[in-house]
Design a protein around this motif. Structure first.
Motif, PDB file in Angstrom:
ATOM      1  N   PHE A 148      29.090  12.659  95.482  1.00 40.62           N
ATOM      2  CA  PHE A 148      29.543  11.445  95.427  1.00 40.62           C
ATOM      3  C   PHE A 148      30.261  10.788  94.064  1.00 40.62           C
ATOM      4  O   PHE A 148      31.140  10.060  94.217  1.00 40.62           O
ATOM      5  CB  PHE A 148      28.753  10.487  96.250  1.00 40.62           C
ATOM      6  CG  PHE A 148      28.145  11.085  97.457  1.00 40.62           C
ATOM      7  CD1 PHE A 148      29.112  11.661  98.359  1.00 40.62           C
ATOM      8  CD2 PHE A 148      26.857  10.639  97.943  1.00 40.62           C
ATOM      9  CE1 PHE A 148      28.362  12.291  99.580  1.00 40.62           C
ATOM     10  CE2 PHE A 148      26.493  10.841  99.185  1.00 40.62           C
ATOM     11  CZ  PHE A 148      27.196  11.581  99.851  1.00 40.62           C
ATOM     12  N   SER A 149      29.159  10.858  93.173  1.00 40.88           N
ATOM     13  CA  SER A 149      29.835  10.419  91.787  1.00 40.88           C
ATOM     14  C   SER A 149      30.983  11.260  91.330  1.00 40.88           C
ATOM     15  O   SER A 149      31.956  10.561  90.676  1.00 40.88           O
ATOM     16  CB  SER A 149      28.692  10.458  90.828  1.00 40.88           C
ATOM     17  OG  SER A 149      28.177  11.907  90.563  1.00 40.88           O
ATOM     18  N   VAL A 150      31.061  12.554  91.502  1.00 35.69           N
ATOM     19  CA  VAL A 150      31.990  13.422  91.281  1.00 35.69           C
ATOM     20  C   VAL A 150      33.269  12.935  91.697  1.00 35.69           C
ATOM     21  O   VAL A 150      34.448  13.006  91.167  1.00 35.69           O
ATOM     22  CB  VAL A 150      31.863  14.838  91.404  1.00 35.69           C
ATOM     23  CG1 VAL A 150      33.075  15.751  91.164  1.00 35.69           C
ATOM     24  CG2 VAL A 150      30.695  15.228  90.437  1.00 35.69           C
ATOM     25  N   ALA A 151      33.345  12.538  93.099  1.00 34.68           N
ATOM     26  CA  ALA A 151      34.525  12.479  93.796  1.00 34.68           C
ATOM     27  C   ALA A 151      34.901  11.068  93.476  1.00 34.68           C
ATOM     28  O   ALA A 151      36.189  10.659  93.260  1.00 34.68           O
ATOM     29  CB  ALA A 151      34.239  12.113  95.439  1.00 34.68           C
ATOM     30  N   ILE A 327      35.870  18.681  87.877  1.00 35.43           N
ATOM     31  CA  ILE A 327      34.971  19.475  88.901  1.00 35.43           C
ATOM     32  C   ILE A 327      34.085  20.388  87.881  1.00 35.43           C
ATOM     33  O   ILE A 327      33.051  20.719  88.106  1.00 35.43           O
ATOM     34  CB  ILE A 327      35.719  19.560  89.926  1.00 35.43           C
ATOM     35  CG1 ILE A 327      35.934  18.561  90.981  1.00 35.43           C
ATOM     36  CG2 ILE A 327      34.819  20.852  90.629  1.00 35.43           C
ATOM     37  CD1 ILE A 327      36.692  19.013  91.954  1.00 35.43           C
ATOM     38  N   ALA A 328      34.939  21.255  87.216  1.00 38.91           N
ATOM     39  CA  ALA A 328      34.112  22.368  86.159  1.00 38.91           C
ATOM     40  C   ALA A 328      33.275  21.569  85.343  1.00 38.91           C
ATOM     41  O   ALA A 328      32.294  22.256  85.366  1.00 38.91           O
ATOM     42  CB  ALA A 328      35.462  22.962  85.637  1.00 38.91           C
ATOM     43  N   GLU A 329      33.741  20.595  84.760  1.00 36.91           N
ATOM     44  CA  GLU A 329      32.390  19.795  83.948  1.00 36.91           C
ATOM     45  C   GLU A 329      31.638  19.480  84.578  1.00 36.91           C
ATOM     46  O   GLU A 329      30.375  19.766  83.958  1.00 36.91           O
ATOM     47  CB  GLU A 329      33.369  18.856  83.187  1.00 36.91           C
ATOM     48  CG  GLU A 329      32.558  18.042  82.169  1.00 36.91           C
ATOM     49  CD  GLU A 329      33.398  16.951  81.599  1.00 36.91           C
ATOM     50  OE1 GLU A 329      32.688  15.503  81.601  1.00 36.91           O
ATOM     51  OE2 GLU A 329      34.558  16.797  81.303  1.00 36.91           O
ATOM     52  N   GLU A 330      31.565  18.967  85.636  1.00 32.37           N
ATOM     53  CA  GLU A 330      30.460  18.390  86.350  1.00 32.37           C
ATOM     54  C   GLU A 330      29.493  19.341  87.061  1.00 32.37           C
ATOM     55  O   GLU A 330      28.151  19.458  87.194  1.00 32.37           O
ATOM     56  CB  GLU A 330      30.997  17.226  87.745  1.00 32.37           C
ATOM     57  CG  GLU A 330      31.551  16.176  87.261  1.00 32.37           C
ATOM     58  CD  GLU A 330      30.556  15.027  86.292  1.00 32.37           C
ATOM     59  OE1 GLU A 330      29.249  15.450  86.399  1.00 32.37           O
ATOM     60  OE2 GLU A 330      30.963  14.195  85.848  1.00 32.37           O
TER      61      GLU A 330
END
Length: 454
Positions: A148-151, A327-330
């Motif tokens: 959820f935090s990534v989104a 996304i890759a970073e997270e």
């Protein structure tokens, strides 16, 4: 070792008939979350079902067996003729691939319409269902909150959701750009089909509160009007209400224009030349092209909107590339957290051994000093707890840091040997999937995980 698995099908891998059948079977007969106690090899489970995807996210220690079990369960409820070839529609992602896929789904990068916001809400609903059924624990809890935090980060740091890529959405975005705020504008929808319905949804989202619907079939107009709190207009009266409207959006199936040059020109006098905007998304067109020649009348047809959509698709493509980088970073950050889980049993064992020694030695000391009062005994208790805490600080910090590196197992073994934890480790029944064991409370394990680097 705990594994994260995602098994599912979506609009890219399966036709809608298959997705509908699977979703219906899961919701009505299977109730996947309630079947978790019967899935021997599955530890945690989350089920996501939308019109474009059906996915199972779960954790396990035996990958092959768990995938077979979930697949067999699905096949048992789907029945013939789907059963024989249903596996050809599935995709399976493991560990970091599963994490990345979930992040992409939540950020709407894997949607049919890239950037649409609905999927995040659907994923949150799936998570709420899983928490109510208690089918998610430490791993999936952490993963879903991170998802959820990534989104949210993708939405705030990119413009992936701000560019219209559907005709109905583009029409409403155009109206918003023309007028700015739409909450005080009067809108007439002519036609009550799917395009009009989608346009009405977008108009409501932009604050429109004064909407009217006209359709040849009155029943359909009433249905749409009730759903969106609009009024209905008789189809043969649409010319009469033009004087009151600011925006007219048309999407009928008429073979010829229903709004003609002369009819609109004569009514502009009644409007005292107040601007009137027509957005014609019908094919064939509902509004005669010559209408655009009338002063203070502005007409946009589907070709105008299509040009906006193509530009927006390119813009979303660029924003999607930025989102993929986030996304890759997270995903790497989540991988670091997963790496720390393997050190949890060793840290628990180390703390337990130190606490056992502290209590034993303190008890011996207190038994020899029976004259001590409660205040002095409490002071010694606090003193010994502080000494142990400070003594363990560096070893535990060392383990937490090594939990993120390839040398993790070597360092864990090294600490276990130095502190002679082998017997105590044998007494623990704890793994990174369930985090439950004999002598340490689950709550303590969860609190320990919270203390590990976020």
């Amino acid at each position: 070792m705990c594994h994260i698995i995602l098994l599912g099908m979506n609009h890219k891998t399966a036709p809608v008939a298959i997705r509908e059948q699977l979703a219906a079977a899961c919701k009505q007969e299977l109730e996947p979350l309630r079947m978790l106690p019967h899935l021997e090899y599955v530890d945690e489970l989350l089920f996501l079902s939308t019109c474009n995807r059906v996915e199972f996210l779960f954790t396990c220690t035996q990958v092959h067996e768990a995938i077979q079990q979930v697949t067999a369960l699905l096949k048992a409820h789907l029945g013939s003729p789907v059963t024989s070839h249903v596996e050809s529609y599935f995709y399976v992602y493991q560990n970091l691939e599963a994490v990345t896929h979930l992040f992409r789904v939540a950020a709407s990068l894997d949607s049919m319409v890239v950037g649409e916001p609905q999927i995040l809400g659907q994923l949150k609903t799936a998570y709420r269902d899983a928490t109510e059924c208690r089918t998610v624990k430490v791993i999936l809890n952490r993963l879903l909150h991170k998802t959820f935090s990534v989104a949210k980060r993708v939405r705030s740091e990119t413009c992936i959701g701000s560019c219209a890529v559907s005709i109905s959405y583009a029409a409403v975005e155009l109206a918003r750009k023309i007028f700015g705020e739409l909450d005080d504008k009067k809108v007439l929808l002519i036609g009550a089909g799917e395009m009009a319905e989608l346009a009405a949804e977008h108009l409501l989202a932009q604050g429109v509160r004064n909407m009217a619907v006209a359709n040849r079939t009155l029943e359909r107009a009433v249905q749409l009007a009730q759903r969106f709190k609009a009024e209905t207009i008789r189809f043969d009266h649409i010319h009469d209400v033009l004087k009151e409207m600011d925006i007219v959006l048309t999407s009928t199936g008429s073979p010829e224009p229903i709004l003609k040059y002369q009819d609109i020109k004569s009514r502009m006098r009644q409007r005292r030349n107040r601007p009137l905007f027509f957005i014609d998304i019908a094919v064939p067109r509902d509004v005669e092209p010559r209408v655009n020649e009338i002063d203070n009348v502005y007409l946009y047809d589907i070709d105008d909107l299509q040009g906006v959509i193509e530009l927006n698709r390119e813009e979303r493509k660029r924003e999607a590339e930025r989102a993929e980088h986030i996304i890759a970073e997270e995903t790497l950050r989540f991988q670091e957290w997963l790496g720390t889980l393997d050190v949890v049993p060793t840290i628990i064992a180390l703390r337990e051994k130190a606490e056992t020694i502290r209590r034993s030695e303190l008890q011996k000391t207190l038994s020899r000093f029976t004259h001590l009062g409660e205040k002095e005994r409490l002071a010694l208790e606090t003193l010994t707890q502080a000494i142990v805490k400070k003594m363990l600080h560096d070893p535990i910090l060392f383990l937490k840091k090594k939990g993120e590196r390839k040398s993790r197992q070597f360092c864990v073994d090294y600490v276990q040997q130095i502190f002679n934890l082998s017997d105590r480790m044998d007494g623990l029944d704890i793994d990174s999937c369930t985090l439950t064991h004999g002598s340490t409370n689950v709550k303590d394990s969860t609190n320990l995980l919270k203390s590990i680097k976020k």
